[in-house]
Design a protein around this motif. Sequence first.
Motif, PDB file in Angstrom:
ATOM      1  N   PRO A  16       8.980   9.531  -7.641  1.00  0.00           N
ATOM      2  CA  PRO A  16       7.558   9.308  -7.370  1.00  0.00           C
ATOM      3  C   PRO A  16       7.265   8.624  -6.039  1.00  0.00           C
ATOM      4  CG  PRO A  16       8.358   7.675  -8.920  1.00  0.00           C
ATOM      5  CD  PRO A  16       9.487   8.645  -8.711  1.00  0.00           C
ATOM      6  N   ASP A  17       6.139   9.010  -5.442  1.00  0.00           N
ATOM      7  CA  ASP A  17       5.684   8.375  -4.209  1.00  0.00           C
ATOM      8  C   ASP A  17       5.351   6.904  -4.438  1.00  0.00           C
ATOM      9  OD1 ASP A  17       5.996  10.735  -2.837  1.00  0.00           O
ATOM     10  OD2 ASP A  17       3.874  11.252  -2.832  1.00  0.00           O
ATOM     11  N   ARG A  18       4.994   6.564  -5.660  1.00  0.00           N
ATOM     12  CA  ARG A  18       4.689   5.169  -5.987  1.00  0.00           C
ATOM     13  C   ARG A  18       5.932   4.400  -6.420  1.00  0.00           C
ATOM     14  NH1 ARG A  18       1.171   4.144 -10.145  1.00  0.00           N
ATOM     15  NH2 ARG A  18       0.836   2.072  -9.264  1.00  0.00           N
ATOM     16  N   GLY A  19       7.079   4.958  -6.131  1.00  0.00           N
ATOM     17  CA  GLY A  19       8.362   4.292  -6.186  1.00  0.00           C
ATOM     18  C   GLY A  19       8.602   3.265  -7.271  1.00  0.00           C
ATOM     19  N   TRP A  20       8.777   2.042  -6.834  1.00  0.00           N
ATOM     20  CA  TRP A  20       9.157   0.900  -7.680  1.00  0.00           C
ATOM     21  C   TRP A  20       8.148   0.690  -8.799  1.00  0.00           C
ATOM     22  CZ3 TRP A  20       7.730  -4.274  -8.751  1.00  0.00           C
ATOM     23  CH2 TRP A  20       8.774  -5.171  -9.037  1.00  0.00           C
ATOM     24  N   ASP A  21       6.870   0.664  -8.449  1.00  0.00           N
ATOM     25  CA  ASP A  21       5.838   0.471  -9.464  1.00  0.00           C
ATOM     26  C   ASP A  21       5.877   1.575 -10.507  1.00  0.00           C
ATOM     27  OD1 ASP A  21       4.848  -1.853  -8.338  1.00  0.00           O
ATOM     28  OD2 ASP A  21       3.007  -0.952  -7.561  1.00  0.00           O
ATOM     29  N   GLN A  22       5.951   2.834 -10.061  1.00  0.00           N
ATOM     30  CA  GLN A  22       5.856   3.957 -10.983  1.00  0.00           C
ATOM     31  C   GLN A  22       7.056   4.034 -11.919  1.00  0.00           C
ATOM     32  OE1 GLN A  22       3.072   6.409 -11.149  1.00  0.00           O
ATOM     33  NE2 GLN A  22       4.114   6.169 -13.114  1.00  0.00           N
ATOM     34  N   VAL A  23       8.253   3.776 -11.398  1.00  0.00           N
ATOM     35  CA  VAL A  23       9.419   3.893 -12.256  1.00  0.00           C
ATOM     36  C   VAL A  23       9.430   2.796 -13.317  1.00  0.00           C
ATOM     37  CG1 VAL A  23      11.155   2.541 -10.985  1.00  0.00           C
ATOM     38  CG2 VAL A  23      11.820   4.655 -12.145  1.00  0.00           C
ATOM     39  N   LEU A  24       8.911   1.631 -13.001  1.00  0.00           N
ATOM     40  CA  LEU A  24       8.774   0.585 -14.016  1.00  0.00           C
ATOM     41  C   LEU A  24       7.785   1.002 -15.102  1.00  0.00           C
ATOM     42  CD1 LEU A  24       8.749  -2.751 -11.968  1.00  0.00           C
ATOM     43  CD2 LEU A  24      10.298  -2.184 -13.842  1.00  0.00           C
ATOM     44  N   LEU A  25       6.666   1.581 -14.701  1.00  0.00           N
ATOM     45  CA  LEU A  25       5.680   2.040 -15.681  1.00  0.00           C
ATOM     46  C   LEU A  25       6.250   3.157 -16.555  1.00  0.00           C
ATOM     47  CD1 LEU A  25       2.517   2.020 -13.383  1.00  0.00           C
ATOM     48  CD2 LEU A  25       3.003   0.444 -15.274  1.00  0.00           C
ATOM     49  N   TRP A  26       6.960   4.096 -15.945  1.00  0.00           N
ATOM     50  CA  TRP A  26       7.588   5.162 -16.727  1.00  0.00           C
ATOM     51  C   TRP A  26       8.598   4.595 -17.717  1.00  0.00           C
ATOM     52  CZ3 TRP A  26       8.834   9.229 -12.348  1.00  0.00           C
ATOM     53  CH2 TRP A  26       7.671   9.975 -12.082  1.00  0.00           C
ATOM     54  N   ALA A  27       9.425   3.676 -17.274  1.00  0.00           N
ATOM     55  CA  ALA A  27      10.485   3.140 -18.134  1.00  0.00           C
ATOM     56  C   ALA A  27       9.912   2.488 -19.385  1.00  0.00           C
ATOM     57  CB  ALA A  27      11.340   2.144 -17.355  1.00  0.00           C
ATOM     58  N   PHE A  28       8.867   1.690 -19.215  1.00  0.00           N
ATOM     59  CA  PHE A  28       8.327   0.997 -20.385  1.00  0.00           C
ATOM     60  C   PHE A  28       7.426   1.886 -21.228  1.00  0.00           C
ATOM     61  CE2 PHE A  28      10.073  -2.619 -18.171  1.00  0.00           C
ATOM     62  CZ  PHE A  28      10.612  -3.332 -19.238  1.00  0.00           C
ATOM     63  N   ALA A  29       6.826   2.905 -20.626  1.00  0.00           N
ATOM     64  CA  ALA A  29       6.115   3.906 -21.419  1.00  0.00           C
ATOM     65  C   ALA A  29       7.113   4.681 -22.285  1.00  0.00           C
ATOM     66  CB  ALA A  29       5.344   4.864 -20.508  1.00  0.00           C
ATOM     67  N   ASP A  30       8.249   5.049 -21.701  1.00  0.00           N
ATOM     68  CA  ASP A  30       9.278   5.766 -22.459  1.00  0.00           C
ATOM     69  C   ASP A  30       9.832   4.907 -23.593  1.00  0.00           C
ATOM     70  OD1 ASP A  30       8.918   7.862 -20.720  1.00  0.00           O
ATOM     71  OD2 ASP A  30      10.744   7.477 -19.548  1.00  0.00           O
ATOM     72  N   SER A  46       5.255   2.200  -2.723  1.00  0.00           N
ATOM     73  CA  SER A  46       6.177   1.773  -3.763  1.00  0.00           C
ATOM     74  C   SER A  46       5.718   0.510  -4.479  1.00  0.00           C
ATOM     75  CB  SER A  46       7.558   1.546  -3.155  1.00  0.00           C
ATOM     76  OG  SER A  46       8.546   1.438  -4.149  1.00  0.00           O
ATOM     77  N   MET A  47       5.026  -0.353  -3.770  1.00  0.00           N
ATOM     78  CA  MET A  47       4.569  -1.631  -4.319  1.00  0.00           C
ATOM     79  C   MET A  47       3.254  -1.992  -3.639  1.00  0.00           C
ATOM     80  SD  MET A  47       6.411  -5.364  -3.842  1.00  0.00           S
ATOM     81  CE  MET A  47       7.870  -4.952  -4.796  1.00  0.00           C
ATOM     82  N   THR A  48       2.320  -2.558  -4.389  1.00  0.00           N
ATOM     83  CA  THR A  48       1.036  -2.959  -3.816  1.00  0.00           C
ATOM     84  C   THR A  48       0.713  -4.389  -4.220  1.00  0.00           C
ATOM     85  OG1 THR A  48       0.197  -0.688  -3.907  1.00  0.00           O
ATOM     86  CG2 THR A  48      -1.425  -2.437  -3.653  1.00  0.00           C
ATOM     87  N   VAL A  49       0.415  -5.205  -3.243  1.00  0.00           N
ATOM     88  CA  VAL A  49       0.003  -6.591  -3.488  1.00  0.00           C
ATOM     89  C   VAL A  49      -1.372  -6.777  -2.864  1.00  0.00           C
ATOM     90  CG1 VAL A  49       0.506  -9.034  -3.140  1.00  0.00           C
ATOM     91  CG2 VAL A  49       2.389  -7.399  -3.439  1.00  0.00           C
ATOM     92  N   SER A  50      -2.354  -7.046  -3.683  1.00  0.00           N
ATOM     93  CA  SER A  50      -3.695  -7.334  -3.181  1.00  0.00           C
ATOM     94  C   SER A  50      -4.063  -8.758  -3.565  1.00  0.00           C
ATOM     95  CB  SER A  50      -4.714  -6.348  -3.758  1.00  0.00           C
ATOM     96  OG  SER A  50      -4.750  -6.430  -5.168  1.00  0.00           O
ATOM     97  N   GLY A  51      -4.880  -9.369  -2.754  1.00  0.00           N
ATOM     98  CA  GLY A  51      -5.306 -10.730  -3.044  1.00  0.00           C
ATOM     99  C   GLY A  51      -6.463 -11.128  -2.158  1.00  0.00           C
ATOM    100  N   SER A  52      -7.078 -12.234  -2.478  1.00  0.00           N
ATOM    101  CA  SER A  52      -8.140 -12.755  -1.625  1.00  0.00           C
ATOM    102  C   SER A  52      -7.537 -13.264  -0.321  1.00  0.00           C
ATOM    103  CB  SER A  52      -8.872 -13.892  -2.333  1.00  0.00           C
ATOM    104  OG  SER A  52      -8.009 -15.017  -2.480  1.00  0.00           O
ATOM    105  N   VAL A  53      -8.365 -13.390   0.709  1.00  0.00           N
ATOM    106  CA  VAL A  53      -7.819 -13.927   1.966  1.00  0.00           C
ATOM    107  C   VAL A  53      -7.315 -15.346   1.756  1.00  0.00           C
ATOM    108  CG1 VAL A  53      -9.131 -12.420   3.510  1.00  0.00           C
ATOM    109  CG2 VAL A  53     -10.168 -14.566   2.727  1.00  0.00           C
ATOM    110  N   GLU A  54      -7.934 -16.081   0.836  1.00  0.00           N
ATOM    111  CA  GLU A  54      -7.449 -17.433   0.548  1.00  0.00           C
ATOM    112  C   GLU A  54      -6.036 -17.393  -0.036  1.00  0.00           C
ATOM    113  OE1 GLU A  54     -10.428 -16.296  -0.304  1.00  0.00           O
ATOM    114  OE2 GLU A  54     -11.786 -17.568   0.879  1.00  0.00           O
ATOM    115  N   GLN A  55      -5.795 -16.432  -0.922  1.00  0.00           N
ATOM    116  CA  GLN A  55      -4.455 -16.312  -1.486  1.00  0.00           C
ATOM    117  C   GLN A  55      -3.437 -15.948  -0.413  1.00  0.00           C
ATOM    118  OE1 GLN A  55      -5.644 -13.480  -4.643  1.00  0.00           O
ATOM    119  NE2 GLN A  55      -4.538 -14.822  -6.053  1.00  0.00           N
TER     120      GLN A  55
END
Length: 252
Positions: free
Chosen positions: A83-97, A195-204
């Motif tokens: 998957p193009d969403r790499g690390w995130d997607q394979v973790l989601l697939w693994a626990f869905a399975d 593969s991984m996305t981190v979002s946060g406020s500018v303060e964070q």
Amino acid sequence: MDAHDTTITTLAERPELRDALWGMKTTWPAYVPHDPVGWLLMGRIAAELSEYVLVATDAAGEVIARGFSVPFALRAEGRGELPDRGWDQVLLWAFADLRHGVTPDTVSAIEITVDPGRLGQGLSHRMLAAMRENARARGFAEVVAPVRPNAKHLEPAVPMSEYAFRTRPDGLPQDPWLRVHVRAGGTIEKVAPASMTVSGSVEQWREWTGLPFDTAGTVTVPGALSPVRCEPELGHAVYVEPNVWVRHPLTK
């Protein structure tokens, strides 16, 4: 450190090491653990898939490296491609399975981390070899890995599609961690651009990095593999990390 003084086992074999596993020093940037998928699921790997967690200890019994992997069904309907969403997607697939009782056909590496005081001693090589062997012993024919190239942060503005395929005169990857994977028998297949996305406020982001995050546009952040997009008028910033998919065929 003598290699013979290092013991690598699964967490399932030594569950008493769980607290020490999480207490081990790492070099991860402060913002990386705030990827929401990882925040939610990394702890569950240790709790529910401990036979896929590797722990290295020294002669004194101290945890000096750890490795996480997960089994999943790559060839399930609607999948098939890494998957193009790499690390995130394979973790989601693994626990869905796992939740739905789907039989896995592949193991994905998730993390190999070495104590900063033990870097340069060949531990990452040994942990990767142990992860491959652990998967092979459990009947799998392939390990895949959404690799985080360990020198890419030195060139965050360079597209991963260019960086990942750079080679030395001997034909091996220029990046040291990609080189370890290829030497171990892996083949670079493709880039996982999100593969991984981190979002946060500018303060964070200011708290995580010590940077002002007060100008719109891209911000170069220490340890990041690509620039962080800052939107101060909207009050947030987003980091989308590219990784590199590597396939490791396993011999029976």
